[in-house]
Design a protein around this motif. Structure first.
Motif, mmCIF file in Angstrom:
data_model
loop_
_atom_site.group_PDB
_atom_site.id
_atom_site.type_symbol
_atom_site.label_atom_id
_atom_site.label_comp_id
_atom_site.label_asym_id
_atom_site.label_seq_id
_atom_site.Cartn_x
_atom_site.Cartn_y
_atom_site.Cartn_z
ATOM 1 N N ARG A 1 7.113 -19.130 51.173
ATOM 2 C CA ARG A 1 8.115 -19.664 52.092
ATOM 3 C C ARG A 1 9.278 -20.200 51.276
ATOM 4 N NH1 ARG A 1 7.218 -25.143 54.258
ATOM 5 N NH2 ARG A 1 9.260 -25.681 55.066
ATOM 6 N N ILE A 2 10.489 -19.973 51.784
ATOM 7 C CA ILE A 2 11.696 -20.563 51.194
ATOM 8 C C ILE A 2 12.179 -21.631 52.163
ATOM 9 C CG2 ILE A 2 14.023 -20.170 50.328
ATOM 10 C CD1 ILE A 2 13.231 -17.222 49.897
ATOM 11 N N THR A 3 12.239 -22.866 51.684
ATOM 12 C CA THR A 3 12.643 -23.983 52.536
ATOM 13 C C THR A 3 14.158 -23.996 52.721
ATOM 14 O OG1 THR A 3 12.816 -25.489 50.640
ATOM 15 C CG2 THR A 3 10.670 -25.366 51.751
ATOM 16 N N ALA A 4 14.625 -24.783 53.687
ATOM 17 C CA ALA A 4 16.053 -24.848 54.002
ATOM 18 C C ALA A 4 16.882 -25.331 52.814
ATOM 19 C CB ALA A 4 16.286 -25.745 55.213
ATOM 20 N N ASP A 5 16.288 -26.113 51.918
ATOM 21 C CA ASP A 5 17.040 -26.607 50.754
ATOM 22 C C ASP A 5 16.928 -25.671 49.550
ATOM 23 O OD1 ASP A 5 14.437 -27.083 49.909
ATOM 24 O OD2 ASP A 5 14.749 -29.218 49.505
ATOM 25 N N GLY A 6 16.336 -24.488 49.737
ATOM 26 C CA GLY A 6 16.248 -23.497 48.662
ATOM 27 C C GLY A 6 14.992 -23.575 47.829
ATOM 28 N N GLY A 7 14.052 -24.443 48.190
ATOM 29 C CA GLY A 7 12.792 -24.529 47.458
ATOM 30 C C GLY A 7 11.873 -23.365 47.800
ATOM 31 N N TRP A 8 11.139 -22.887 46.822
ATOM 32 C CA TRP A 8 10.199 -21.780 47.013
ATOM 33 C C TRP A 8 8.777 -22.326 46.954
ATOM 34 C CZ3 TRP A 8 11.219 -16.202 46.519
ATOM 35 C CH2 TRP A 8 12.585 -15.905 46.608
ATOM 36 N N LEU A 9 7.952 -21.928 47.923
ATOM 37 C CA LEU A 9 6.564 -22.375 47.994
ATOM 38 C C LEU A 9 5.644 -21.173 48.054
ATOM 39 C CD1 LEU A 9 6.977 -25.031 50.850
ATOM 40 C CD2 LEU A 9 7.079 -25.440 48.391
ATOM 41 N N HIS A 10 4.473 -21.292 47.419
ATOM 42 C CA HIS A 10 3.421 -20.288 47.556
ATOM 43 C C HIS A 10 2.169 -21.015 48.015
ATOM 44 C CE1 HIS A 10 0.084 -17.639 46.173
ATOM 45 N NE2 HIS A 10 0.835 -16.765 46.817
ATOM 46 N N GLU A 11 1.669 -20.634 49.191
ATOM 47 C CA GLU A 11 0.527 -21.307 49.809
ATOM 48 C C GLU A 11 0.718 -22.812 49.843
ATOM 49 O OE1 GLU A 11 -2.956 -19.761 47.818
ATOM 50 O OE2 GLU A 11 -2.806 -17.861 48.924
ATOM 51 N N GLY A 12 1.970 -23.232 50.109
ATOM 52 C CA GLY A 12 2.297 -24.646 50.259
ATOM 53 C C GLY A 12 2.642 -25.375 48.970
ATOM 54 N N SER A 13 2.416 -24.760 47.822
ATOM 55 C CA SER A 13 2.709 -25.398 46.536
ATOM 56 C C SER A 13 4.051 -24.919 45.999
ATOM 57 C CB SER A 13 1.626 -25.079 45.506
ATOM 58 O OG SER A 13 0.392 -25.594 45.930
ATOM 59 N N PRO A 14 4.863 -25.830 45.449
ATOM 60 C CA PRO A 14 6.172 -25.427 44.930
ATOM 61 C C PRO A 14 6.064 -24.467 43.747
ATOM 62 C CG PRO A 14 6.002 -27.828 45.074
ATOM 63 C CD PRO A 14 4.640 -27.273 45.341
ATOM 64 N N ILE A 15 6.960 -23.500 43.719
ATOM 65 C CA ILE A 15 7.119 -22.635 42.547
ATOM 66 C C ILE A 15 8.164 -23.325 41.688
ATOM 67 C CG2 ILE A 15 7.839 -20.364 41.717
ATOM 68 C CD1 ILE A 15 6.913 -19.241 44.438
ATOM 69 N N THR A 16 7.747 -23.836 40.549
ATOM 70 C CA THR A 16 8.624 -24.696 39.745
ATOM 71 C C THR A 16 9.296 -23.978 38.580
ATOM 72 O OG1 THR A 16 6.722 -25.412 38.441
ATOM 73 C CG2 THR A 16 7.326 -26.769 40.343
ATOM 74 N N PRO B 1 11.950 -21.684 37.235
ATOM 75 C CA PRO B 1 13.175 -21.012 37.664
ATOM 76 C C PRO B 1 13.171 -19.509 37.399
ATOM 77 C CG PRO B 1 13.708 -23.052 36.525
ATOM 78 C CD PRO B 1 12.226 -22.826 36.355
ATOM 79 N N ALA B 2 12.538 -19.069 36.315
ATOM 80 C CA ALA B 2 12.504 -17.636 36.008
ATOM 81 C C ALA B 2 11.737 -16.868 37.081
ATOM 82 C CB ALA B 2 11.877 -17.401 34.640
ATOM 83 N N MET B 3 10.673 -17.459 37.615
ATOM 84 C CA MET B 3 9.916 -16.796 38.685
ATOM 85 C C MET B 3 10.752 -16.708 39.953
ATOM 86 S SD MET B 3 5.983 -18.047 38.317
ATOM 87 C CE MET B 3 5.424 -16.874 39.535
ATOM 88 N N VAL B 4 11.461 -17.786 40.272
ATOM 89 C CA VAL B 4 12.318 -17.782 41.464
ATOM 90 C C VAL B 4 13.396 -16.712 41.323
ATOM 91 C CG1 VAL B 4 14.010 -19.131 42.774
ATOM 92 C CG2 VAL B 4 11.829 -20.174 42.088
ATOM 93 N N ARG B 5 14.034 -16.627 40.154
ATOM 94 C CA ARG B 5 15.057 -15.588 39.927
ATOM 95 C C ARG B 5 14.463 -14.184 40.078
ATOM 96 N NH1 ARG B 5 16.683 -19.242 36.167
ATOM 97 N NH2 ARG B 5 15.517 -18.255 34.492
ATOM 98 N N ALA B 6 13.260 -13.985 39.539
ATOM 99 C CA ALA B 6 12.617 -12.674 39.637
ATOM 100 C C ALA B 6 12.295 -12.335 41.093
ATOM 101 C CB ALA B 6 11.348 -12.641 38.793
ATOM 102 N N PHE B 7 11.701 -13.268 41.822
ATOM 103 C CA PHE B 7 11.395 -13.017 43.227
ATOM 104 C C PHE B 7 12.668 -12.781 44.033
ATOM 105 C CE2 PHE B 7 7.282 -15.575 42.663
ATOM 106 C CZ PHE B 7 6.500 -14.422 42.568
ATOM 107 N N ALA B 8 13.712 -13.549 43.772
ATOM 108 C CA ALA B 8 14.974 -13.405 44.516
ATOM 109 C C ALA B 8 15.573 -12.013 44.323
ATOM 110 C CB ALA B 8 15.965 -14.480 44.096
ATOM 111 N N SER B 9 15.359 -11.429 43.159
ATOM 112 C CA SER B 9 15.910 -10.088 42.906
ATOM 113 C C SER B 9 15.169 -9.015 43.707
ATOM 114 C CB SER B 9 15.870 -9.757 41.417
ATOM 115 O OG SER B 9 14.547 -9.533 40.980
ATOM 116 N N LEU B 10 14.007 -9.348 44.272
ATOM 117 C CA LEU B 10 13.209 -8.402 45.046
ATOM 118 C C LEU B 10 13.300 -8.637 46.549
ATOM 119 C CD1 LEU B 10 9.998 -8.452 42.819
ATOM 120 C CD2 LEU B 10 11.770 -6.681 42.886
ATOM 121 N N LEU B 11 14.198 -9.512 46.969
ATOM 122 C CA LEU B 11 14.307 -9.876 48.384
ATOM 123 C C LEU B 11 15.234 -8.956 49.151
ATOM 124 C CD1 LEU B 11 14.760 -13.753 48.568
ATOM 125 C CD2 LEU B 11 12.954 -12.411 49.618
ATOM 126 N N LEU B 12 14.832 -8.673 50.378
ATOM 127 C CA LEU B 12 15.751 -8.054 51.331
ATOM 128 C C LEU B 12 15.408 -8.576 52.718
ATOM 129 C CD1 LEU B 12 14.337 -5.637 53.195
ATOM 130 C CD2 LEU B 12 14.656 -4.315 51.163
#
Length: 195
Positions: free
Chosen positions: A43-58, A60-71
């Motif tokens: 889940r991506i929260t309204a403030d731009g935080g990324w969560l996996h099964e409720g836990s924050p993805i902390t 930044p490299a993972m967030v950038r990688a996932f963001a590049s795969l979004l549509l």
């Protein structure tokens, strides 16, 4: 190799900003047709935080990688896409957040160019290919920038403030029959939500 974030937009020329915007290599999501669909439990929260099964993805490299795969598809569903599968991802508002803005002028034609930095360090040049839209109400507007593959970035409060300050500088509301507007790369964008 450690990640080197790009320099601050304020210290860059338009050509340097444009080079940054073009430099990020992105996967060809529009060419992939994965056979399997599933759930990412992300889940991506309204403030731009990324969560996996409720836990924050902390990381930044993972967030950038996932963001590049979004549509985002025509129904508004966000997906993480690879050549083999697409996984649904819940998004509370917009998938990305615009965290900074700079205004430059193209020396070849004098046009204003609005450059936005996102929370993923992407740089997006607003214009016909990356339009700005406003939603919400006149009392509580929300501004969104088209990024890629249907994905949008919501302008955070300080970036919204930068945009409004620029709009007031170049065209006070009294000069506009329909309220404040800005221009970028030859396109005009109203800053007042439609009634």
């Amino acid at each position: 190799m450690p990640y080197e974030p790009p320099p601050e937009l304020a210290g860059l020329s338009l050509s340097e900003i444009a080079a940054l915007a073009q430099s990020r290599r992105l996967p060809p999501l529009d060419q992939w047709n994965p056979a399997h669909s599933g759930e990412s439990h992300m889940r991506i929260t309204a403030d731009g935080g990324w969560l996996h099964e409720g836990s924050p993805i902390t990381r930044p490299a993972m967030v950038r990688a996932f963001a590049s795969l979004l549509l985002r598809d025509a129904d508004g569903q966000h997906w993480l896409v690879t050549p083999h599968e697409r996984l649904a991802i819940a998004v509370d508002d917009a998938a990305l957040v615009a965290i900074d803005m700079e205004v430059r002028h193209d020396p070849t034609n004098g046009q204003a160019v609005l450059a936005f930095r996102l929370n993923t360090d992407d740089v997006v040049l607003c214009g016909p290919d990356h339009p700005l839209r406003v939603a919400g109400t006149a009392e509580l507007p929300a501004f969104y920038l088209a990024v890629r593959h249907g994905i949008e970035a919501r302008l955070n409060r300080s970036t919204y403030g930068q945009l409004i300050a620029h709009a007031l500088e170049v065209s006070p509301a009294a000069d506009q029959p329909h309220g404040l507007m800005v221009e970028s790369r030859g396109a005009r964008f109203p800053l007042v939500p439609a009634p």
